[in-house]
Write a protein that holds these residues in place. Structure first.
Motif, mmCIF file in Angstrom:
data_model
loop_
_atom_site.group_PDB
_atom_site.id
_atom_site.type_symbol
_atom_site.label_atom_id
_atom_site.label_comp_id
_atom_site.label_asym_id
_atom_site.label_seq_id
_atom_site.Cartn_x
_atom_site.Cartn_y
_atom_site.Cartn_z
ATOM 1 N N LEU A 24 -37.945 -115.593 -35.928
ATOM 2 C CA LEU A 24 -38.544 -114.281 -36.098
ATOM 3 C C LEU A 24 -37.788 -113.257 -35.257
ATOM 4 O O LEU A 24 -37.051 -113.623 -34.344
ATOM 5 C CB LEU A 24 -40.020 -114.335 -35.694
ATOM 6 N N ASP A 25 -37.945 -112.012 -35.577
ATOM 7 C CA ASP A 25 -37.293 -110.911 -34.864
ATOM 8 C C ASP A 25 -35.772 -110.941 -34.983
ATOM 9 O O ASP A 25 -35.067 -110.381 -34.148
ATOM 10 C CB ASP A 25 -37.714 -110.881 -33.387
ATOM 11 N N GLY A 26 -35.242 -111.617 -35.990
ATOM 12 C CA GLY A 26 -33.805 -111.615 -36.229
ATOM 13 C C GLY A 26 -33.010 -112.599 -35.397
ATOM 14 O O GLY A 26 -31.800 -112.441 -35.246
ATOM 15 N N CYS A 27 -33.651 -113.620 -34.878
ATOM 16 C CA CYS A 27 -32.930 -114.651 -34.127
ATOM 17 C C CYS A 27 -33.072 -115.984 -34.848
ATOM 18 O O CYS A 27 -33.701 -116.077 -35.897
ATOM 19 C CB CYS A 27 -33.455 -114.756 -32.693
ATOM 20 N N LEU A 28 -32.467 -117.016 -34.295
ATOM 21 C CA LEU A 28 -32.605 -118.372 -34.810
ATOM 22 C C LEU A 28 -33.492 -119.162 -33.868
ATOM 23 O O LEU A 28 -33.496 -118.922 -32.658
ATOM 24 C CB LEU A 28 -31.235 -119.052 -34.911
ATOM 25 N N PHE A 29 -34.249 -120.106 -34.417
ATOM 26 C CA PHE A 29 -35.079 -121.008 -33.624
ATOM 27 C C PHE A 29 -34.445 -122.391 -33.649
ATOM 28 O O PHE A 29 -34.024 -122.858 -34.705
ATOM 29 C CB PHE A 29 -36.493 -121.134 -34.201
ATOM 30 N N GLY A 30 -34.433 -123.054 -32.486
ATOM 31 C CA GLY A 30 -33.968 -124.431 -32.387
ATOM 32 C C GLY A 30 -35.069 -125.304 -31.825
ATOM 33 O O GLY A 30 -35.783 -124.897 -30.895
ATOM 34 N N TYR A 31 -35.226 -126.500 -32.423
ATOM 35 C CA TYR A 31 -36.314 -127.398 -32.051
ATOM 36 C C TYR A 31 -35.818 -128.808 -31.785
ATOM 37 O O TYR A 31 -35.052 -129.347 -32.593
ATOM 38 C CB TYR A 31 -37.338 -127.503 -33.192
ATOM 39 N N PRO A 32 -36.302 -129.432 -30.707
ATOM 40 C CA PRO A 32 -36.054 -130.866 -30.546
ATOM 41 C C PRO A 32 -36.822 -131.611 -31.639
ATOM 42 O O PRO A 32 -37.781 -131.073 -32.208
ATOM 43 C CB PRO A 32 -36.598 -131.188 -29.158
ATOM 44 N N PRO A 33 -36.422 -132.845 -31.964
ATOM 45 C CA PRO A 33 -37.061 -133.577 -33.078
ATOM 46 C C PRO A 33 -38.580 -133.662 -32.989
ATOM 47 O O PRO A 33 -39.268 -133.448 -33.995
ATOM 48 C CB PRO A 33 -36.415 -134.963 -33.008
ATOM 49 N N SER A 34 -39.129 -133.948 -31.824
ATOM 50 C CA SER A 34 -40.587 -134.096 -31.721
ATOM 51 C C SER A 34 -41.305 -132.783 -32.004
ATOM 52 O O SER A 34 -42.345 -132.753 -32.663
ATOM 53 C CB SER A 34 -40.977 -134.628 -30.339
ATOM 54 N N GLN A 68 -43.412 -128.599 -38.492
ATOM 55 C CA GLN A 68 -43.447 -128.955 -39.905
ATOM 56 C C GLN A 68 -44.878 -129.244 -40.359
ATOM 57 O O GLN A 68 -45.311 -128.770 -41.416
ATOM 58 C CB GLN A 68 -42.556 -130.171 -40.150
ATOM 59 N N GLU A 69 -45.626 -129.980 -39.566
ATOM 60 C CA GLU A 69 -47.022 -130.276 -39.908
ATOM 61 C C GLU A 69 -47.861 -129.006 -39.987
ATOM 62 O O GLU A 69 -48.684 -128.851 -40.895
ATOM 63 C CB GLU A 69 -47.628 -131.240 -38.883
ATOM 64 N N GLU A 70 -47.659 -128.091 -39.039
ATOM 65 C CA GLU A 70 -48.422 -126.845 -39.051
ATOM 66 C C GLU A 70 -48.127 -126.025 -40.309
ATOM 67 O O GLU A 70 -49.038 -125.494 -40.938
ATOM 68 C CB GLU A 70 -48.114 -126.021 -37.804
ATOM 69 N N ILE A 71 -46.862 -125.940 -40.668
ATOM 70 C CA ILE A 71 -46.493 -125.165 -41.857
ATOM 71 C C ILE A 71 -46.988 -125.866 -43.121
ATOM 72 O O ILE A 71 -47.440 -125.210 -44.060
ATOM 73 C CB ILE A 71 -44.973 -124.912 -41.900
ATOM 74 N N LEU A 84 -38.529 -119.861 -46.861
ATOM 75 C CA LEU A 84 -37.459 -119.285 -46.055
ATOM 76 C C LEU A 84 -37.201 -120.099 -44.789
ATOM 77 O O LEU A 84 -36.057 -120.280 -44.374
ATOM 78 C CB LEU A 84 -37.782 -117.834 -45.706
ATOM 79 N N PHE A 85 -38.256 -120.578 -44.182
ATOM 80 C CA PHE A 85 -38.127 -121.349 -42.947
ATOM 81 C C PHE A 85 -37.408 -122.675 -43.190
ATOM 82 O O PHE A 85 -36.442 -123.010 -42.506
ATOM 83 C CB PHE A 85 -39.523 -121.589 -42.361
ATOM 84 N N PHE A 86 -37.863 -123.428 -44.193
ATOM 85 C CA PHE A 86 -37.287 -124.756 -44.432
ATOM 86 C C PHE A 86 -35.958 -124.714 -45.183
ATOM 87 O O PHE A 86 -35.093 -125.555 -44.953
ATOM 88 C CB PHE A 86 -38.280 -125.656 -45.178
ATOM 89 N N SER A 87 -35.766 -123.746 -46.056
ATOM 90 C CA SER A 87 -34.504 -123.706 -46.803
ATOM 91 C C SER A 87 -33.320 -123.399 -45.901
ATOM 92 O O SER A 87 -32.192 -123.795 -46.189
ATOM 93 C CB SER A 87 -34.574 -122.692 -47.944
ATOM 94 N N ALA A 88 -33.569 -122.724 -44.813
ATOM 95 C CA ALA A 88 -32.492 -122.393 -43.870
ATOM 96 C C ALA A 88 -32.288 -123.463 -42.803
ATOM 97 O O ALA A 88 -31.306 -123.421 -42.065
ATOM 98 C CB ALA A 88 -32.792 -121.061 -43.196
ATOM 99 N N PRO A 130 -24.970 -119.051 -43.573
ATOM 100 C CA PRO A 130 -26.206 -118.295 -43.839
ATOM 101 C C PRO A 130 -27.022 -118.005 -42.576
ATOM 102 O O PRO A 130 -27.615 -116.929 -42.458
ATOM 103 C CB PRO A 130 -26.980 -119.203 -44.802
ATOM 104 N N LEU A 131 -27.055 -118.920 -41.626
ATOM 105 C CA LEU A 131 -27.783 -118.669 -40.381
ATOM 106 C C LEU A 131 -27.056 -117.642 -39.519
ATOM 107 O O LEU A 131 -27.689 -116.790 -38.884
ATOM 108 C CB LEU A 131 -28.002 -119.967 -39.602
ATOM 109 N N ILE A 132 -25.745 -117.712 -39.492
ATOM 110 C CA ILE A 132 -24.956 -116.731 -38.728
ATOM 111 C C ILE A 132 -25.203 -115.329 -39.284
ATOM 112 O O ILE A 132 -25.410 -114.373 -38.536
ATOM 113 C CB ILE A 132 -23.457 -117.095 -38.761
ATOM 114 N N LYS A 133 -25.208 -115.219 -40.614
ATOM 115 C CA LYS A 133 -25.449 -113.916 -41.254
ATOM 116 C C LYS A 133 -26.875 -113.440 -40.999
ATOM 117 O O LYS A 133 -27.098 -112.264 -40.720
ATOM 118 C CB LYS A 133 -25.196 -113.998 -42.760
ATOM 119 N N TYR A 134 -27.843 -114.345 -41.119
ATOM 120 C CA TYR A 134 -29.241 -113.962 -40.910
ATOM 121 C C TYR A 134 -29.439 -113.352 -39.517
ATOM 122 O O TYR A 134 -30.068 -112.305 -39.368
ATOM 123 C CB TYR A 134 -30.173 -115.167 -41.085
#
Length: 141
Positions: free
Chosen positions: A36-46, A52-55, A71-75, A92-96
């Protein structure tokens, strides 16, 4: 817990160094997607599994829920660290995120964010001006 702010350059091939303190907690593979806010999010596997469950529990009959999930999962991309501690971000992530040369990686508890440095500096300056008011408003929760 992912904490701190780090500045690293992204090269012309989309490779970006992940800070050593983040690598310890992320492991050799983790997920990066639109944030959100034009950045990328990174997540550890857990944490990715929890997000993913929340979405997945969003009401699919609501247009906003479907759009957000798409949009969240396709990227989303699984990132693997190379021997130099870098990941290769897809175009696509760099451009986003409009990532230019210098990037800022920020730890935000259970996730990290990747920002274009100029965008982060503008966002951070504005947010700091509003920090006290934001804190007071959140205390009402």
């Amino acid at each position: 817990m992912l904490l701190g702010e780090y500045r690293h350059n992204i090269d012309t091939k989309g490779r970006l160094i992940i800070p050593a303190k983040f690598r310890e907690q992320l492991g050799p593979q983790f997920m990066v997607t639109r944030g959100l806010d034009g950045c990328l999010f990174g997540y550890p596997p857990s944490e990715w599994e929890q997000v993913q469950e929340e979405i997945d529990h969003l009401p699919f009959n609501k247009r906003d829920a479907r759009t957000f999930a798409r949009l969240f999962f396709s990227a989303a991309t699984e990132c693997e660290l190379d021997k130099q501690g870098r990941i290769n971000l897809p175009e696509p992530l760099i451009k986003y995120a409009k990532l230019q040369k210098q990037c800022v990686l920020t730890g935000v508890s259970k996730r990290f964010e990747i920002w274009d440095a100029e965008k982060w500096d503008r966002y951070n300056e504005q947010a700091q001006d509003d920090f006290n008011e934001i804190a007071e408003n959140l205390l009402d929760f």
